[in-house]
Scaffold this motif. Structure first.
Motif, short mmCIF file in Angstrom:
data_model
loop_
_atom_site.label_atom_id
_atom_site.label_comp_id
_atom_site.label_asym_id
_atom_site.label_seq_id
_atom_site.Cartn_x
_atom_site.Cartn_y
_atom_site.Cartn_z
N MET A 286 29.29 -42.98 34.66
CA MET A 286 28.79 -42.62 35.74
C MET A 286 29.95 -43.17 36.48
SD MET A 286 25.88 -44.63 37.93
CE MET A 286 24.70 -43.42 37.75
N PRO A 287 31.07 -42.46 37.61
CA PRO A 287 32.06 -43.21 37.87
C PRO A 287 31.28 -45.06 38.77
CG PRO A 287 31.89 -40.92 39.15
CD PRO A 287 30.34 -41.00 38.47
N LYS A 288 32.52 -45.36 39.06
CA LYS A 288 32.56 -46.96 39.32
C LYS A 288 32.15 -46.66 40.73
CE LYS A 288 34.40 -50.65 39.29
NZ LYS A 288 36.02 -51.76 39.29
N ARG A 289 32.32 -46.32 41.76
CA ARG A 289 32.49 -46.03 43.00
C ARG A 289 30.00 -45.68 42.87
NH1 ARG A 289 35.24 -42.04 47.54
NH2 ARG A 289 35.79 -43.67 47.73
N ASN A 290 30.11 -44.48 42.27
CA ASN A 290 28.16 -44.38 42.41
C ASN A 290 27.75 -45.01 42.04
OD1 ASN A 290 28.77 -41.58 43.35
ND2 ASN A 290 28.57 -40.93 40.90
N ILE A 291 28.19 -46.86 40.92
CA ILE A 291 27.23 -47.34 40.38
C ILE A 291 27.43 -48.39 41.67
CG2 ILE A 291 27.70 -49.50 39.07
CD1 ILE A 291 28.63 -47.78 36.54
N TYR B 181 27.06 -47.44 45.10
CA TYR B 181 26.51 -47.36 45.85
C TYR B 181 24.94 -47.62 45.25
CZ TYR B 181 29.70 -45.02 48.78
OH TYR B 181 31.32 -44.08 49.29
N LEU B 182 24.75 -46.89 44.48
CA LEU B 182 23.59 -47.40 43.66
C LEU B 182 22.85 -48.68 44.11
CD1 LEU B 182 21.22 -46.51 42.39
CD2 LEU B 182 22.17 -46.69 40.29
N PHE B 183 24.06 -49.76 43.66
CA PHE B 183 23.24 -51.26 43.70
C PHE B 183 23.81 -51.07 44.67
CE2 PHE B 183 25.46 -55.31 44.03
CZ PHE B 183 24.23 -56.39 43.05
N SER B 184 23.92 -51.16 46.29
CA SER B 184 24.23 -51.57 47.50
C SER B 184 22.31 -51.04 47.90
CB SER B 184 25.56 -51.31 47.70
OG SER B 184 26.95 -50.78 48.06
N PHE B 185 22.66 -49.69 47.19
CA PHE B 185 20.99 -49.10 48.24
C PHE B 185 19.91 -50.54 47.64
CE2 PHE B 185 17.63 -46.23 47.08
CZ PHE B 185 16.76 -45.81 48.18
#
Length: 167
Positions: free
Chosen positions: A1-6, A8-12
């Motif tokens: 999983m790309p770092k950017r998606n992680i 975003y997921l963490f922020s959400f």
């Protein structure tokens, strides 16, 4: 999983966890000086007006119940709701005080505390008012509504103590 998606997921997830909170499972204690039933007396000034209202307020813990009896000298015609220029409205809800401002918010209801349907006479739906509280005494209090220039000078009818109940 790309770092950017992680990220975003963490922020959400952080936003979701911090944005949601459970309602309390107990009533809040409210303001001690308000606990009880307060009645407004008619003033000479009010009797000179075309229409005026008298308030009867009850506070129990963080809850309120208000009856607003309105008197009107204006001819409302054949309106069956005004009953010869006199009618009473009721509301219940919760209140909060911040410094000298009392915020009451609830719903219009029937005299027996049941929900008032939006049809029929008078107001229905949300009842909300802000009062500046002044001249607090042991058995008197003055509520200055922000929506009116006429102060509500009320005296204590019956004192009660808050016993918070489960919601």
């Amino acid at each position: 999983m790309p770092k950017r998606n992680i990220i975003y997921l963490f922020s959400f997830v952080v936003l979701l966890v911090t944005a949601c909170k459970f309602n309390p499972n107990m009533q809040k204690p409210g303001e001690n000086y308000l606990q009880g039933e307060w009645r407004q007396d008619t003033s000479v000034l009010q009797k000179k007006l075309v229409d005026y209202s008298l308030y009867n307020l009850r506070f129990n813990c963080d809850s309120f119940f208000v009856s607003i009896k309105t008197f009107s000298k204006a001819n409302a015609g054949a309106d069956s709701c005004t009953k010869n220029g006199q009618w009473t409205e009721y509301a219940k809800g919760v209140y909060q005080q911040s410094n000298d401002t009392l915020h009451v918010r609830g719903l219009f209801c029937n005299a027996n505390y049941t929900y008032k349907e939006p049809t029929g006479c008078y107001r229905s739906g949300v009842y909300e008012e802000y009062f500046k509280v002044a001249n607090k005494g042991d058995s008197t209090v003055q509520f200055n509504p922000t929506s009116s220039t006429i102060a509500i000078k009320a005296h204590l009818i019956k004192r009660n103590t808050c016993n918070p109940k489960p919601l």
